[in-house]
Design a protein around this motif. Sequence first.
Motif, short mmCIF file in Angstrom:
data_model
loop_
_atom_site.label_atom_id
_atom_site.label_comp_id
_atom_site.label_asym_id
_atom_site.label_seq_id
_atom_site.Cartn_x
_atom_site.Cartn_y
_atom_site.Cartn_z
N THR B 30 10.60 23.93 -1.27
CA THR B 30 11.35 23.04 -0.38
C THR B 30 11.24 21.63 -0.91
OG1 THR B 30 9.41 22.67 1.01
CG2 THR B 30 10.92 24.40 1.72
N VAL B 31 12.15 20.78 -0.44
CA VAL B 31 12.04 19.35 -0.72
C VAL B 31 11.67 18.66 0.59
CG1 VAL B 31 13.24 17.27 -1.50
CG2 VAL B 31 13.81 19.47 -2.53
N THR B 32 10.59 17.93 0.54
CA THR B 32 10.14 17.20 1.74
C THR B 32 10.19 15.72 1.43
OG1 THR B 32 8.68 19.02 2.29
CG2 THR B 32 8.25 16.92 3.39
N ALA B 33 10.79 14.95 2.31
CA ALA B 33 10.88 13.50 2.10
C ALA B 33 9.92 12.80 3.04
CB ALA B 33 12.30 13.02 2.34
N PHE B 34 9.19 11.81 2.51
CA PHE B 34 8.38 10.94 3.35
C PHE B 34 9.14 9.62 3.47
CE2 PHE B 34 4.00 12.83 1.87
CZ PHE B 34 4.31 14.01 2.52
N ILE B 35 9.45 9.23 4.69
CA ILE B 35 10.13 7.95 4.88
C ILE B 35 9.29 7.07 5.82
CG2 ILE B 35 12.45 8.89 4.51
CD1 ILE B 35 12.89 8.74 7.57
N GLY B 36 9.63 5.80 5.80
CA GLY B 36 8.91 4.86 6.66
C GLY B 36 8.93 3.48 6.04
N PRO B 37 8.66 2.45 6.83
CA PRO B 37 8.69 1.09 6.28
C PRO B 37 7.55 0.85 5.30
CG PRO B 37 7.91 1.07 8.55
CD PRO B 37 8.32 2.47 8.26
N SER B 38 7.65 -0.23 4.53
CA SER B 38 6.59 -0.55 3.56
C SER B 38 5.26 -0.65 4.28
CB SER B 38 6.89 -1.88 2.89
OG SER B 38 8.06 -1.76 2.14
N GLY B 39 4.24 -0.12 3.63
CA GLY B 39 2.90 -0.23 4.20
C GLY B 39 2.59 0.81 5.27
N CYS B 40 3.49 1.80 5.43
CA CYS B 40 3.27 2.79 6.50
C CYS B 40 2.31 3.88 6.06
CB CYS B 40 4.59 3.40 6.95
SG CYS B 40 5.34 4.46 5.71
N GLY B 41 1.99 3.91 4.77
CA GLY B 41 1.02 4.90 4.29
C GLY B 41 1.64 6.08 3.58
N LYS B 42 2.97 6.08 3.43
CA LYS B 42 3.62 7.28 2.86
C LYS B 42 3.22 7.51 1.39
CE LYS B 42 8.05 4.86 2.17
NZ LYS B 42 7.54 3.49 2.42
N SER B 43 3.14 6.43 0.60
CA SER B 43 2.76 6.61 -0.81
C SER B 43 1.28 6.99 -0.92
CB SER B 43 3.02 5.33 -1.62
OG SER B 43 4.40 5.17 -1.78
N THR B 44 0.45 6.38 -0.12
CA THR B 44 -0.98 6.73 -0.11
C THR B 44 -1.12 8.21 0.22
OG1 THR B 44 -1.64 4.52 0.58
CG2 THR B 44 -3.18 6.30 1.08
N PHE B 45 -0.38 8.63 1.21
CA PHE B 45 -0.48 10.03 1.63
C PHE B 45 0.00 10.96 0.52
CE2 PHE B 45 0.75 13.80 4.13
CZ PHE B 45 -0.48 14.05 4.72
N LEU B 46 1.10 10.59 -0.14
CA LEU B 46 1.62 11.40 -1.25
C LEU B 46 0.57 11.56 -2.35
CD1 LEU B 46 4.43 12.64 -2.39
CD2 LEU B 46 4.43 10.61 -3.81
N ARG B 47 -0.07 10.44 -2.66
CA ARG B 47 -1.03 10.45 -3.78
C ARG B 47 -2.29 11.25 -3.49
NH1 ARG B 47 0.51 4.75 -4.49
NH2 ARG B 47 -1.39 4.21 -3.36
N LEU B 48 -2.49 11.61 -2.22
CA LEU B 48 -3.64 12.46 -1.89
C LEU B 48 -3.50 13.83 -2.54
CD1 LEU B 48 -4.06 11.79 1.95
CD2 LEU B 48 -5.57 11.01 0.12
N PHE B 49 -2.24 14.25 -2.73
CA PHE B 49 -2.01 15.62 -3.18
C PHE B 49 -2.33 15.84 -4.66
CE2 PHE B 49 0.57 15.45 0.69
CZ PHE B 49 0.13 16.59 1.33
N ASN B 50 -2.46 14.76 -5.44
CA ASN B 50 -2.96 14.97 -6.80
C ASN B 50 -4.14 14.05 -7.10
OD1 ASN B 50 -1.62 12.61 -7.19
ND2 ASN B 50 -0.69 13.20 -9.13
N ARG B 51 -4.76 13.61 -6.02
CA ARG B 51 -6.00 12.83 -6.09
C ARG B 51 -5.84 11.55 -6.91
NH1 ARG B 51 -11.26 16.64 -6.23
NH2 ARG B 51 -12.11 14.54 -6.52
#
Lengths: 225, 250
Positions: B30-51
């Motif tokens: 599947t394709v899952t999109a993380f959206i949200g304003p800057s600083g909402c944590g979406k990139s931090t959360f994404l980066r958890l998946f490959n440490r």
Amino acid sequence: MSHLDIELQQLKTETMKMWSLVNLQLVKGKDSLLKLDKDLAREVILSERRVNAYELKLDRDCENIFALFNPVAVDLRFVLAVLKINNNLERSGDIVEGIAKFVLNVDSNFDTKLLEITRVVEMYAAANNMMETVLEAFDKEDTSLARKVFQQDELLDDINIKANAIIADYIRNHPDNIDATLYLLSIIRKLERVGDQAKNMAEEIIFYIEAKVLKHRSKIEKNKE
Amino acid sequence: MNKLDANNVNVFYGSNKVIKDVSISIKQNTVTAFIGPSGCGKSTFLRLFNRMNDYIDTFKMEGKIEIDGSNIYDKQIRVEELRKQIGMVFQKPNPFPKSIYENVIYGLRIQGIKDKKILDESVEQSLKQAALWDEVKDKLKDSALALSGGQQQRLCIARTLAVQPTVILMDEPASALDPISTAKIEDLIYQLKSKYTIVIVTHNMQQAGRISDKTAFFYMGELVEYDETKTIFTNPKQERTLNYVTGRFG
């Protein structure tokens, strides 16, 4: 093919499926009228639910495409056109259902002489033909084919206008058969509406392909454009 | 089974809590999109998946992140092995100053693969999958830096694909590209999902709409709403999501 192209192609396919169903309903409605086949009329009434289900599906599909893909230019006009054609098709489905209900309710046979002088059979065939022509125009993206429908509609208008006098005259001479005669007048009115729906759909096809708005224009203007 | 699972995840940078009790399950292919304003944590959360956050000194995580049911923050997990499985594409194309060919096989060389036949096949296959092969097949030895931005980004995707990951994380992969290159990347993502599980962070809401099956809306470190993308863009359940997707935020 981009994701949007695939979605638009699917929308077109679904619209054509609904269209074919409505056209089949029209053909069955005509047969039920000519043969006074009440079973066939019942079948038409039952199948109307499928037309309604298609309408809801296409509405939802269009909503999703607007929300997810923000189509622009010809893509935007296409989805807008489908949204309106969907409406026209559903209304056409309602009209056929109405005709089928008349067939179901009428007690006696329609006088074949009356069918002949009102030209209702010819009118019905022309309405069905218009719907087929517009469907083909939609399929092939052919606006000259869509424009043919404007001329075809003239026959329906002509028969409709003349129907009043013919039917009034017939009732005067056959007062025993008033119910069936009035049903027939209503059917003629409904067929005239089918022609209008087909014409509206032709206008939508021209709108989406050529970006021209032909609504509320006179016949002469439409034929020139 | 889900491909990716996050359970009650909290992330801190020092004393600052940037991800607040987030749980999410992502299905395979599947394709899952993380959206949200800057600083909402979406990139931090994404980066958890490959440490990727491990490199930040003040980073601390609570909760569990699982891939195929195994905890990737387990002490026995080797991060290099994990990253073979979880590829990543960044906002700015970052090809190495090497040839196109060498860029694609970079990961394979690190793995010690020397067989030219295998490397050649991988280059062709990866570039084809990344929809770049036809444009570069006659200049594989040219510098990757000579490619356009959009081509460079597809090259980076090819480089990611060459190590045969099962998950691809994308952090705003098209935000530095023009509309045509963006459309190519989006079409590519749409095609790749038959083979990979893709998670993409995007600032572009329309992009999320166009390419994703499911969308997660983050706000101030919280996962506000996670649902079918159609639902998020036609009838979101949370008022904050509605305000964000309609642009009435703040």
